[in-house]
Motif scaffolding. Structure first.
Motif, PDB file in Angstrom:
ATOM      1  N   TYR A  63      -5.962  42.826  73.614  1.00 27.15           N
ATOM      2  CA  TYR A  63      -5.191  43.918  74.218  1.00 27.15           C
ATOM      3  C   TYR A  63      -3.876  43.317  74.683  1.00 27.15           C
ATOM      4  O   TYR A  63      -3.832  42.562  75.660  1.00 27.15           O
ATOM      5  CB  TYR A  63      -5.963  44.498  75.398  1.00 27.15           C
ATOM      6  CG  TYR A  63      -5.267  45.638  76.117  1.00 27.15           C
ATOM      7  CD1 TYR A  63      -4.531  45.419  77.283  1.00 27.15           C
ATOM      8  CD2 TYR A  63      -5.327  46.933  75.631  1.00 27.15           C
ATOM      9  CE1 TYR A  63      -3.900  46.453  77.954  1.00 27.15           C
ATOM     10  CE2 TYR A  63      -4.710  47.984  76.303  1.00 27.15           C
ATOM     11  CZ  TYR A  63      -3.990  47.729  77.452  1.00 27.15           C
ATOM     12  OH  TYR A  63      -3.362  48.769  78.116  1.00 27.15           O
ATOM     13  N   THR A  97       0.975  42.826  78.520  1.00 26.58           N
ATOM     14  CA  THR A  97       1.870  42.000  79.341  1.00 26.58           C
ATOM     15  C   THR A  97       2.855  41.215  78.486  1.00 26.58           C
ATOM     16  O   THR A  97       2.511  40.784  77.383  1.00 26.58           O
ATOM     17  CB  THR A  97       1.037  41.023  80.186  1.00 26.58           C
ATOM     18  OG1 THR A  97       0.127  41.768  80.997  1.00 26.58           O
ATOM     19  CG2 THR A  97       1.902  40.151  81.076  1.00 26.58           C
ATOM     20  N   GLY A  99       4.602  42.215  83.725  1.00 30.30           N
ATOM     21  CA  GLY A  99       3.153  42.415  83.664  1.00 30.30           C
ATOM     22  C   GLY A  99       2.804  43.606  84.531  1.00 30.30           C
ATOM     23  O   GLY A  99       2.167  44.558  84.125  1.00 30.30           O
ATOM     24  N   THR A 100       3.311  43.559  85.768  1.00 28.62           N
ATOM     25  CA  THR A 100       3.010  44.660  86.697  1.00 28.62           C
ATOM     26  C   THR A 100       3.710  45.951  86.288  1.00 28.62           C
ATOM     27  O   THR A 100       3.101  46.988  86.147  1.00 28.62           O
ATOM     28  CB  THR A 100       3.471  44.260  88.114  1.00 28.62           C
ATOM     29  OG1 THR A 100       2.570  43.281  88.615  1.00 28.62           O
ATOM     30  CG2 THR A 100       3.495  45.438  89.051  1.00 28.62           C
ATOM     31  N   GLY A 114      -5.614  37.640  76.172  1.00 25.99           N
ATOM     32  CA  GLY A 114      -6.703  36.713  75.896  1.00 25.99           C
ATOM     33  C   GLY A 114      -7.077  36.722  74.425  1.00 25.99           C
ATOM     34  O   GLY A 114      -7.205  37.770  73.814  1.00 25.99           O
ATOM     35  N   GLU A 152      -2.014  42.999  89.545  1.00 28.26           N
ATOM     36  CA  GLU A 152      -1.907  42.038  90.633  1.00 28.26           C
ATOM     37  C   GLU A 152      -2.320  42.731  91.931  1.00 28.26           C
ATOM     38  O   GLU A 152      -2.004  43.906  92.152  1.00 28.26           O
ATOM     39  CB  GLU A 152      -0.448  41.549  90.673  1.00 28.26           C
ATOM     40  CG  GLU A 152      -0.251  40.284  91.429  1.00 28.26           C
ATOM     41  CD  GLU A 152      -0.209  40.553  92.907  1.00 28.26           C
ATOM     42  OE1 GLU A 152       0.242  41.654  93.277  1.00 28.26           O
ATOM     43  OE2 GLU A 152      -0.642  39.703  93.690  1.00 28.26           O
TER      44      GLU A 152
HETATM   45  C1  FAD Z   1      -6.311  34.844  83.251  1.00 28.16           C
HETATM   46  C2  FAD Z   1      -5.391  35.961  82.850  1.00 28.16           C
HETATM   47  C3  FAD Z   1      -5.724  36.767  81.773  1.00 28.16           C
HETATM   48  C4  FAD Z   1      -4.862  37.796  81.383  1.00 28.16           C
HETATM   49  N1  FAD Z   1      -5.189  38.541  80.276  1.00 28.16           N
HETATM   50  C5  FAD Z   1      -4.334  39.505  79.864  1.00 28.16           C
HETATM   51  C6  FAD Z   1      -4.632  40.270  78.692  1.00 28.16           C
HETATM   52  O1  FAD Z   1      -5.663  40.043  78.036  1.00 28.16           O
HETATM   53  N2  FAD Z   1      -3.750  41.211  78.296  1.00 28.16           N
HETATM   54  C7  FAD Z   1      -2.604  41.487  78.996  1.00 28.16           C
HETATM   55  O2  FAD Z   1      -1.835  42.370  78.596  1.00 28.16           O
HETATM   56  N3  FAD Z   1      -2.301  40.785  80.138  1.00 28.16           N
HETATM   57  C8  FAD Z   1      -3.130  39.810  80.565  1.00 28.16           C
HETATM   58  N4  FAD Z   1      -2.832  39.099  81.701  1.00 28.16           N
HETATM   59  C9  FAD Z   1      -1.566  39.340  82.400  1.00 28.16           C
HETATM   60  C10 FAD Z   1      -1.797  40.075  83.725  1.00 28.16           C
HETATM   61  O3  FAD Z   1      -2.163  41.398  83.481  1.00 28.16           O
HETATM   62  C11 FAD Z   1      -0.499  40.017  84.549  1.00 28.16           C
HETATM   63  O4  FAD Z   1      -0.262  38.662  84.876  1.00 28.16           O
HETATM   64  C12 FAD Z   1      -0.633  40.849  85.810  1.00 28.16           C
HETATM   65  O5  FAD Z   1      -0.599  42.213  85.484  1.00 28.16           O
HETATM   66  C13 FAD Z   1       0.466  40.534  86.840  1.00 28.16           C
HETATM   67  O6  FAD Z   1       1.731  40.795  86.312  1.00 28.16           O
HETATM   68  P1  FAD Z   1       2.846  39.643  86.369  1.00 28.16           P
HETATM   69  O7  FAD Z   1       2.265  38.414  85.819  1.00 28.16           O
HETATM   70  O8  FAD Z   1       4.081  40.212  85.786  1.00 28.16           O
HETATM   71  O9  FAD Z   1       3.076  39.371  87.908  1.00 28.16           O
HETATM   72  P2  FAD Z   1       4.298  39.953  88.791  1.00 28.16           P
HETATM   73  O10 FAD Z   1       4.222  41.414  88.872  1.00 28.16           O
HETATM   74  O11 FAD Z   1       5.552  39.316  88.365  1.00 28.16           O
HETATM   75  O12 FAD Z   1       3.817  39.409  90.240  1.00 28.16           O
HETATM   76  C14 FAD Z   1       4.517  38.400  90.929  1.00 28.16           C
HETATM   77  C15 FAD Z   1       4.590  38.812  92.382  1.00 28.16           C
HETATM   78  O13 FAD Z   1       5.419  39.982  92.485  1.00 28.16           O
HETATM   79  C16 FAD Z   1       4.797  40.942  93.331  1.00 28.16           C
HETATM   80  N5  FAD Z   1       5.156  42.304  92.945  1.00 28.16           N
HETATM   81  C17 FAD Z   1       5.365  42.772  91.694  1.00 28.16           C
HETATM   82  N6  FAD Z   1       5.608  44.089  91.705  1.00 28.16           N
HETATM   83  C18 FAD Z   1       5.561  44.481  93.012  1.00 28.16           C
HETATM   84  C19 FAD Z   1       5.713  45.730  93.683  1.00 28.16           C
HETATM   85  N7  FAD Z   1       5.976  46.871  93.018  1.00 28.16           N
HETATM   86  N8  FAD Z   1       5.569  45.742  95.028  1.00 28.16           N
HETATM   87  C20 FAD Z   1       5.287  44.618  95.696  1.00 28.16           C
HETATM   88  N9  FAD Z   1       5.129  43.400  95.125  1.00 28.16           N
HETATM   89  C21 FAD Z   1       5.263  43.335  93.796  1.00 28.16           C
HETATM   90  C22 FAD Z   1       3.324  40.709  93.098  1.00 28.16           C
HETATM   91  O14 FAD Z   1       2.571  41.207  94.199  1.00 28.16           O
HETATM   92  C23 FAD Z   1       3.239  39.192  92.989  1.00 28.16           C
HETATM   93  O15 FAD Z   1       3.121  38.635  94.295  1.00 28.16           O
HETATM   94  C24 FAD Z   1      -3.669  38.047  82.110  1.00 28.16           C
HETATM   95  C25 FAD Z   1      -3.337  37.252  83.210  1.00 28.16           C
HETATM   96  C26 FAD Z   1      -4.197  36.210  83.590  1.00 28.16           C
HETATM   97  C27 FAD Z   1      -3.821  35.357  84.772  1.00 28.16           C
END
Ligand code: FAD
Ligand SMILES: CCCCCCCC/C=C\CCC/C=C/C(=O)SCCNC(=O)CCNC(=O)[C@H](O)C(C)(C)COP(=O)(O)OP(=O)(O)OC[C@H]1O[C@@H](n2cnc3c(N)ncnc32)[C@H](O)[C@@H]1OP(=O)(O)O
Length: 649
Positions: free
Chosen positions: A138, A141, A146-147, A180, A427
């Motif tokens: 899937y 991200t 990601g978020t 993954g 997250e």
């Molecule tokens: C082990 C693992 C497996 C994964 N597997 C998959 C997968 O199979 N498929 C896939 O698509 N993704 C996958 N992911 C990705 C995962 O979904 C994202 O890492 C996750 O959604 C967080 O997004 P980000 O990394 O952009 O973090 P960010 O959003 O950049 O977070 C960084 C910081 O910013 C803060 N922040 C961000 N937005 C806001 C807001 N609106 N308000 C307040 N604070 C905020 C967060 O709280 C956090 O502290 C995986 C991640 C991991 C670690």
């Protein structure tokens, strides 16, 4: 069982309830326990022997996991295991605190295909996917997002001339990053991309994309793909990246159950289902809570409590035996609230799964009314329980001293797998804010007289202004305390005048208060339903401790408006500590009731027989670094230091 450590044996002779009856309760009935044990015996036949994970390189771990995947699939076929629970029972013994490289195939790829694909698309791809001729992931991200899903950059632009979508990664930050199994394993992915047709952006939609050749497994032209490198954990999964360079797919490969692009490029939205393309995330969040209990909290406290029963240290009374560290009140204060949390999260996880399937069935019938509440509750509980699990596993490690820091403890593998859940599938902070957003809206509705139901019904109730907590500490009075706190947070967190960001710390606490109330309510209802008096009593003590520990840790929330008086708070602290000694007698039996195999826990400290020291020594001696006795590196690097004259000879 022969040669059980005498301290553990004594613990097991001294309990006050039937472990078997509690195991049946945790499983959901004796018939489930019997079936689970049968499947686990099959799994142990296949997977109990093998190289020690701790002594493998990352590449070896990945290859070993692929081999185990092939064997696990063969076992399921051979033994006719098709029900999700049965597959899960086998899988968790094949991959103890690991995940298969094809984890996302079953957890997200298939559910997205079956829920977002048309009948034709499901009929085309599901048979191939079920036979593993297609292994999918899937891919949502990206390196830059990601978020914020609406910030994703990968594009899927419709070409009416060829009736194809052109997938493209327009920027470096648009590379899909993290999915993954994407790096080396999957040959397909469901790619979430911005749909452009007739020059207009319609937002994120799911696309079925072949990534690698069926014949050679080479990436297809226009696709650059690979593993993102070593991570904090999950070594067995090749989380990967993919870059699309104007990669074309047929129009029919946009998953079109909820919206379509016609041959001429016309976009048609055929559903009132809000955020229909976000659906699989609600599924995984809802399923995660049970997983966090069974794969995280429960094994961690099993290790720490069994070890604390066999570890003797220091001197309480002159010339007496060193005491079991489990007899120290501080050790009980570290571990027993965690034991209570393991039960709380497990019961909540069972309830969350039930609710998910109820609402999912309703959605399949076209009734989407309960989806917003399901999204909010699953988001909030996923955040609260994954944070709780992370914190608790680390606290269990710390409670085991030096050996807790050894890989032999099992803690490192459990921790790195579980703590990832604070980030993936949303997250945690962002998930709490999503929950809070829903709570504000429902509170405002309740304030305008709307009658609420489900997990938010309390927002339209009248709440007590003073706690009814007495020295009896009835579970109802404890539930009421959390109900009051949650209500108060929603009331004060919902000032429409304040800007969202300036209020967001309070909003996350409001979401946590709501989820805590939900968990204590579920725990209380489980206790009330227990028929066996001895089991009811001991599980009731855990429910009391779970609640009282949280009240004590967050005392300010409860005394700030006078709901709990200072005298009552003193009672809370007294009862919390007296519960520790009540639970002490049954602690080992309460973790035995999880009924884990040693092969699943993967911990020398947490062995069922408690024979830690002999097995720890054997394990250390088996470390590859101990063969040969004198390493070649001695000659190259040590000898010049230790024997400078000799090395010149
Ligand atoms: C082990 C693992 C497996 C994964 N597997 C998959 C997968 O199979 N498929 C896939 O698509 N993704 C996958 N992911 C990705 C995962 O979904 C994202 O890492 C996750 O959604 C967080 O997004 P980000 O990394 O952009 O973090 P960010 O959003 O950049 O977070 C960084 C910081 O910013 C803060 N922040 C961000 N937005 C806001 C807001 N609106 N308000 C307040 N604070 C905020 C967060 O709280 C956090 O502290 C995986 C991640 C991991 C670690
Ligand atoms: C199954 C077994 C599990 C066991 C696991 C074992 C081991 C597992 C090993 C590895 C597995 C790891 C797999 C990991 C996979 C991933 O991480 S996949 C990627 C996950 N990514 C996310 O979760 C992204 C998080 N971000 C979001 O969800 C969204 O960006 C958002 C934060 C919700 C905001 O979205 P958006 O900006 O589009 O929305 P808003 O404009 O803010 O509007 C919000 C309104 O939309 C409603 N909403 C939001 N999400 C949903 C949803 N999912 N369903 C329904 N409704 C949703 C929300 O309620 C708001 O509604 P309102 O406007 O009425 O208030």
């Amino acid at each position: 069982m022969a040669n059980v450590n005498p301290d553990l044996r004594k613990e097991r002779e001294n309990g006050t309830f039937s472990v078997e009856k509690l195991t049946n309760l945790l499983d959901g009935g004796k018939h489930v326990t019997d079936r689970r044990r049968h499947v686990e015996r099959l799994a142990l036949n296949e997977f109990s022997k093998g190289e020690d994970y701790n002594f493998m390189s990352r590449k070896e771990r990945y290859i070993s996991a692929l081999h185990k995947t092939e064997r696990a699939l063969r076992c399921c076929k051979e033994y006719g295991l098709t029900k999700p629970d049965e597959v899960y029972w086998l899988w968790q013994l094949a991959f103890p605190h690991e995940a298969s490289p094809i984890q996302l195939h079953g957890d997200m790829f298939l559910p997205t295909l079956t829920r977002q694909g048309t009948e034709e698309q499901v009929n085309k791809y599901l048979p191939l996917a079920e036979k593993y001729q297609i292994i999918g992931t899937y891919a949502q991200t990206e390196m830059g997002h990601g978020t914020f899903i609406r910030g994703l950059e990968t594009t899927a632009t419709y070409d009416p001339q060829t009736e194809e979508f052109i997938l493209h990664s327009p920027t470096l930050t648009s590379l899909k990053w993290w999915p993954g199994g994407l790096g080396k394993t999957s040959n397909y992915a469901i790619v979430m991309a911005l749909l452009y047709t007739n020059g207009k952006n319609y937002g994120m939609h799911p696309f079925m994309v072949q990534l690698r050749s069926h014949e050679t497994h080479e990436p297809l032209p226009g696709i650059t793909i690979g593993d993102i490198g070593p991570k904090f954990g999950f070594d067995t999964i090749d989380n990967g990246f993919v870059q699309f360079d104007h990669f074309r797919i047929p129009r029919e490969d946009m998953l079109m159950k909820y919206s379509q692009v016609l041959k001429d490029g016309t976009y048609v939205k055929s559903t009132k289902l809000k955020k229909s393309s976000y659906g699989v995330m609600v599924l995984v969040r809802s399923m995660l809570i049970y997983y966090l209990a069974i794969q995280g909290l429960a094994p961690a406290c099993t290790i720490a409590i069994r070890y604390s029963a066999v570890r003797r240290q220091s001197e309480q009374t002159k010339s007496q035996l060193e005491p079991q560290i489990l007899d120290y009140q501080t050790q009980q204060y570290k571990l027993f609230p965690i034991l209570a949390s393991a039960y709380a999260v497990l019961f909540t996880g069972v309830k969350m799964k039930e609710i998910y399937y109820e609402v999912d069935n309703e959605i399949q019938q076209g009734h989407t009314e309960r989806l917003p509440e399901l999204h909010a509750l699953s988001s909030g509980l996923k955040a609260l329980t994954s944070s709780m699990a992370s914190w608790c596993i680390e606290r269990c490690r710390l409670a085991c001293g030096g050996h807790g820091y050894s890989a032999a403890s099992g803690f490192p593998k459990i921790y790195v797998a579980v703590t990832a859940a604070c980030t993936y599938e949303g997250e945690n902070t962002v998930m709490l804010l999503q929950c809070a957003r829903y709570l504000i809206k429902t509170y405002q509705g309740a304030s305008n007289g709307k009658k609420l139901s489900g997990s938010v019904s309390y927002l339209s109730d009248k709440v007590n202004s003073r706690s009814t907590i007495t020295s009896e500490f009835s579970l109802k009075s404890l539930v009421d305390a959390f109900k009051h706190r949650a209500f108060r947070f929603q009331a004060c967190g919902s000032d429409p005048e304040d800007s969202w960001n300036r209020n967001s710390v309070v909003l996350t606490k409001a979401a946590e208060a709501h989820c805590y109330y939900y968990m204590v309510s579920v725990f209380e209802s489980v206790v009330e339903a227990v028929e066996d008096d001895a089991v009811k009593r001991v599980v009731g003590q855990l429910c009391q401790l779970f609640a009282l520990f949280a009240i004590h840790e967050n005392a300010g929330d409860f005394v700030q408006d006078g709901f709990i008086s200072n005298d009552q708070m003193e009672l809370v602290k007294w009862k919390e500590l007296s519960l520790l000694s009540d639970i002490r007698r049954n602690a080992v039996l309460l973790v035995d009731a999880f009924d884990f195999h040693d092969e699943f826990i993967g911990s020398i400290l947490g062995r069922f027989d408690g024979n830690v020291y002999a097995n720890l020594f054997e394990w250390a001696k088996s470390s590859p670094l101990n063969k040969p006795e004198v390493q070649e590196s001695y000659i190259k690097y040590l000898q010049p230091l230790l024997n400078p004259n000799k090395s010149k000879l």
